[in-house]
Design an enzyme around this catalytic site. Sequence first.
Site, short mmCIF file in Angstrom:
data_model
loop_
_atom_site.label_atom_id
_atom_site.label_comp_id
_atom_site.label_asym_id
_atom_site.label_seq_id
_atom_site.Cartn_x
_atom_site.Cartn_y
_atom_site.Cartn_z
N GLY A 15 62.21 -41.76 -90.85
CA GLY A 15 60.93 -41.53 -90.18
C GLY A 15 59.82 -42.11 -91.04
N LYS A 37 70.94 -40.48 -89.85
CA LYS A 37 72.13 -39.96 -89.18
C LYS A 37 72.34 -40.48 -87.77
CE LYS A 37 70.22 -35.39 -88.05
NZ LYS A 37 70.41 -33.95 -88.20
N TYR A 47 58.25 -39.67 -81.85
CA TYR A 47 57.72 -38.94 -80.69
C TYR A 47 56.28 -38.45 -80.89
CZ TYR A 47 62.54 -39.21 -79.28
OH TYR A 47 63.76 -39.70 -78.94
N GLY A 50 49.65 -37.38 -80.59
CA GLY A 50 48.20 -37.27 -80.83
C GLY A 50 47.68 -38.33 -81.77
N GLY A 51 48.28 -38.47 -82.96
CA GLY A 51 47.86 -39.50 -83.91
C GLY A 51 47.80 -39.01 -85.34
N GLU A 116 41.45 -32.94 -81.77
CA GLU A 116 42.52 -31.95 -81.54
C GLU A 116 42.08 -30.61 -82.10
OE1 GLU A 116 46.56 -33.22 -82.44
OE2 GLU A 116 45.92 -35.29 -82.29
N HIS A 245 54.00 -25.29 -80.80
CA HIS A 245 52.94 -26.07 -80.14
C HIS A 245 52.60 -25.35 -78.85
CE1 HIS A 245 50.58 -29.26 -78.41
NE2 HIS A 245 50.69 -29.96 -79.53
N ARG A 291 46.10 -24.03 -83.71
CA ARG A 291 47.29 -23.87 -82.86
C ARG A 291 47.90 -22.47 -82.84
NH1 ARG A 291 50.53 -29.35 -83.91
NH2 ARG A 291 48.90 -30.50 -82.86
N HIS A 352 57.71 -26.48 -82.91
CA HIS A 352 57.21 -27.85 -83.02
C HIS A 352 57.28 -28.38 -84.45
CE1 HIS A 352 54.72 -31.29 -82.03
NE2 HIS A 352 53.81 -30.94 -82.92
N ARG A 387 49.54 -25.64 -90.00
CA ARG A 387 49.14 -27.05 -90.17
C ARG A 387 48.02 -27.42 -89.21
NH1 ARG A 387 51.05 -32.04 -87.50
NH2 ARG A 387 52.17 -30.60 -86.15
N SER A 392 50.28 -34.15 -90.38
CA SER A 392 51.60 -34.34 -91.00
C SER A 392 51.93 -35.81 -91.21
CB SER A 392 52.69 -33.64 -90.21
OG SER A 392 52.67 -34.08 -88.91
N LEU A 393 51.52 -36.66 -90.29
CA LEU A 393 51.76 -38.09 -90.51
C LEU A 393 50.98 -38.53 -91.75
CD1 LEU A 393 51.55 -39.32 -86.80
CD2 LEU A 393 53.62 -39.02 -88.16
P1 FAD Z 1 61.23 -37.58 -89.21
O1 FAD Z 1 60.30 -38.56 -88.61
O2 FAD Z 1 61.72 -36.50 -88.35
O3 FAD Z 1 62.48 -38.37 -89.77
C1 FAD Z 1 63.59 -37.68 -90.27
C2 FAD Z 1 64.71 -38.65 -90.44
O4 FAD Z 1 65.76 -38.05 -91.19
C3 FAD Z 1 65.34 -39.13 -89.15
O5 FAD Z 1 65.57 -40.50 -89.27
C4 FAD Z 1 66.65 -38.36 -89.10
O6 FAD Z 1 67.66 -38.98 -88.35
C5 FAD Z 1 66.99 -38.32 -90.56
N1 FAD Z 1 67.92 -37.29 -90.98
C6 FAD Z 1 67.82 -35.94 -90.82
N2 FAD Z 1 68.88 -35.33 -91.39
C7 FAD Z 1 69.66 -36.29 -91.92
C8 FAD Z 1 70.89 -36.28 -92.63
N3 FAD Z 1 71.56 -35.17 -92.89
N4 FAD Z 1 71.40 -37.48 -93.03
C9 FAD Z 1 70.77 -38.64 -92.74
N5 FAD Z 1 69.62 -38.69 -92.07
C10 FAD Z 1 69.05 -37.54 -91.67
N6 FAD Z 1 52.32 -35.13 -86.38
C11 FAD Z 1 51.12 -35.71 -86.51
O7 FAD Z 1 50.59 -35.79 -87.62
N7 FAD Z 1 50.50 -36.22 -85.41
C12 FAD Z 1 51.03 -36.18 -84.16
O8 FAD Z 1 50.45 -36.68 -83.23
C13 FAD Z 1 52.30 -35.55 -84.00
N8 FAD Z 1 52.87 -35.44 -82.78
C14 FAD Z 1 54.13 -34.93 -82.69
C15 FAD Z 1 54.76 -34.92 -81.44
C16 FAD Z 1 56.07 -34.48 -81.33
C17 FAD Z 1 56.75 -34.45 -79.98
C18 FAD Z 1 56.76 -34.03 -82.49
C19 FAD Z 1 58.17 -33.57 -82.39
C20 FAD Z 1 56.12 -34.02 -83.71
C21 FAD Z 1 54.81 -34.47 -83.83
N9 FAD Z 1 54.15 -34.49 -85.06
C22 FAD Z 1 52.92 -35.06 -85.16
C23 FAD Z 1 54.85 -34.10 -86.27
C24 FAD Z 1 55.31 -35.40 -86.97
O9 FAD Z 1 55.76 -36.31 -86.00
C25 FAD Z 1 56.44 -35.15 -87.95
O10 FAD Z 1 56.12 -34.07 -88.77
C26 FAD Z 1 56.65 -36.36 -88.83
O11 FAD Z 1 56.85 -37.49 -88.02
C27 FAD Z 1 57.84 -36.14 -89.74
O12 FAD Z 1 58.15 -37.34 -90.37
P2 FAD Z 1 59.35 -37.38 -91.39
O13 FAD Z 1 59.47 -38.79 -91.82
O14 FAD Z 1 59.18 -36.33 -92.39
O15 FAD Z 1 60.61 -36.94 -90.51
C1 SIN Z 2 49.95 -33.39 -80.43
O1 SIN Z 2 49.76 -34.55 -80.06
O2 SIN Z 2 49.50 -32.40 -79.85
C2 SIN Z 2 50.77 -33.17 -81.64
C3 SIN Z 2 49.94 -33.36 -82.83
C4 SIN Z 2 50.59 -32.77 -84.03
O3 SIN Z 2 51.65 -32.15 -83.96
O4 SIN Z 2 50.00 -32.91 -85.10
#
Ligand code: FAD
Ligand code: SIN
Length: 536
Positions: A15, A37, A47, A50-51, A116, A245, A291, A352, A387, A392-393
Amino acid sequence: MKKTKVYDVLVLGSGIAGLSFALKLAAKGCQVAILTKKDQAESNTNYAQGGIACVTSPEDDVRSHIEDTLVAGDGLCDETVVEQIVKEGPPRVRELIDFGLSFTADPEGQPSLGREGGHSQRRILHVKDITGRAIEQALLAQIEREAKVTVFEHTFAIDIITRNKLKGKPSHLDPASNQVVGCYALDVRSGEVNVFQAPVIMLATGGAGLVYQYTSNPDIATGDGVAMAWRVGVPVQNMEFVQFHPTTLYNDSDKRFLISEAVRGEGAILRNMAGEAFMEKYHPLKDLAPRDVVARAIDSEMKRTGSRHAWLDITHLSSESLEKRFPQIFAQCKQNDLDMGKDWIPVVPAAHYVCGGVATTLDAETVLPGLYACGEVACTGLHGANRLASNSLLEALVLADRGAKAVEKYLAKVPPMEEPIREWVDYGGHSEDERVVLLHNWEELRRTMWDYVGIVRSTRRLTRARTRIRNLAREIQEYYWNFSVDPTLLELRNLVVVADVIIECALQRKESRGLHYTIDHPRKEKIPENSEVVKT
Ligand code: FAD
Ligand code: SIN
């Protein structure tokens, strides 16, 4: 034939956190393996709607973003961490733009900033309502060009391998006496478990929404990183703060499609079954309150009126303008026979985001030398008890950058590994009967968490949930030693750990704060403290 794969750094997850960290380290000359994975793009990041919250407008200022984060965090944020992440955000976001990401702009060519819940300013940079997909694609395109990074798709990290780094016999679970030497990972396609050797692991495995029956998260979010860290004795903090959420689309599926908070940012109003706008009863910021407040308000209205959902009303805007601003949400509503410009949308809260996680410093370090964590899996102190939307991004980008600098220093001093790592031992075969039981266990766990460890909690319910989860844990432990591993079993093994630490943290907190609300302790304690669980 199996062969140990040797790298400078292993990144678990593809991610925003894992990819941006890998790019930084490759730029420093390291050989990096990303283990992921499923397909490389499958992540919570993909997914995000919002941004990214980031101060870019002359009308905004860093202090205001810091204040909003602290208010949402309800007294539990680490102020130094908040300040640093908010301040370092703009240059990190600039790097994404340099990678070719174009945020939605207004007619004058300036970034169009969304709003937001909990934000006192418009400050959310976005790409319509597909921000996460655009970020994921921009980062993957960079990774593709980077010869020093190898991506292993369908490669499931099972466990971190550690070695004692001191002479004598320190306790196995004293992480400070050990160091990371690699991990075991299942090649999901061949069923083989391989050894990946490296002195550094960056956990970037994301969230754990799947621990609840209803979630906005995709299926990858099973808390694997939290469970892996916990198993090697690394502290896990603040796991009771699960963010529900407020607005996911209500239908008869367990998978809940998100209706972005940005829709409320454009003026949408929550209504109860009688059609009343109810948020003014709960918070001065009404529909744009933090939230935790909004999710509890919806929960309370649903209970009061005995309904299965609330309504979200954005019918003051035209269908045409909504389709332009929120094309993905508009299309999803249409598939459910709803026209956002004409119909109220049925919405319910769903799990969420996990605000807690593997305890790290601001440089992504854990207490185990060589183990780092960033992104949703980590608990840095930014989010506190709740949060702030779209932080989080931002956090993932900043921590990936700081983590890369810390890892570079660590690699310069870590001694080379002397003994080889032993290969994985496979304990047995598969049985279709057992597979059915495993699936039932999955359902039981997720339902228990939803029913007993949800938005409103009590000590009695938490204790009951703990008993059930611990029974499940015992059963799973038996399967684990008797059968060959596969993703379903491995994820369930991790989910029971995550469920258990959420409950443990919730039972530790004898107060209500932010996302943790318990009827037995409805007030806040004066001195805020982190909850913490360590394997003993
Ligand atoms: P992720 O993007 O979840 O990536 C995790 C990775 O780890 C994946 O590739 C997965 O396959 C891999 N993985 C997991 N376990 C293993 C394993 N055992 N072995 C190998 N690989 C593994 N946040 C914002 O700031 N703004 C937003 O607008 C927003 N909108 C959101 C909307 C939705 C629908 C969701 C679900 C979340 C949203 N969030 C938003 C939260 C934000 O998207 C996440 O917190 C953030 O993207 C997490 O990034 P990450 O890189 O930590 O994890
Ligand atoms: C959303 O777009 O409502 C999600 C934003 C977030 O989880 O930070």
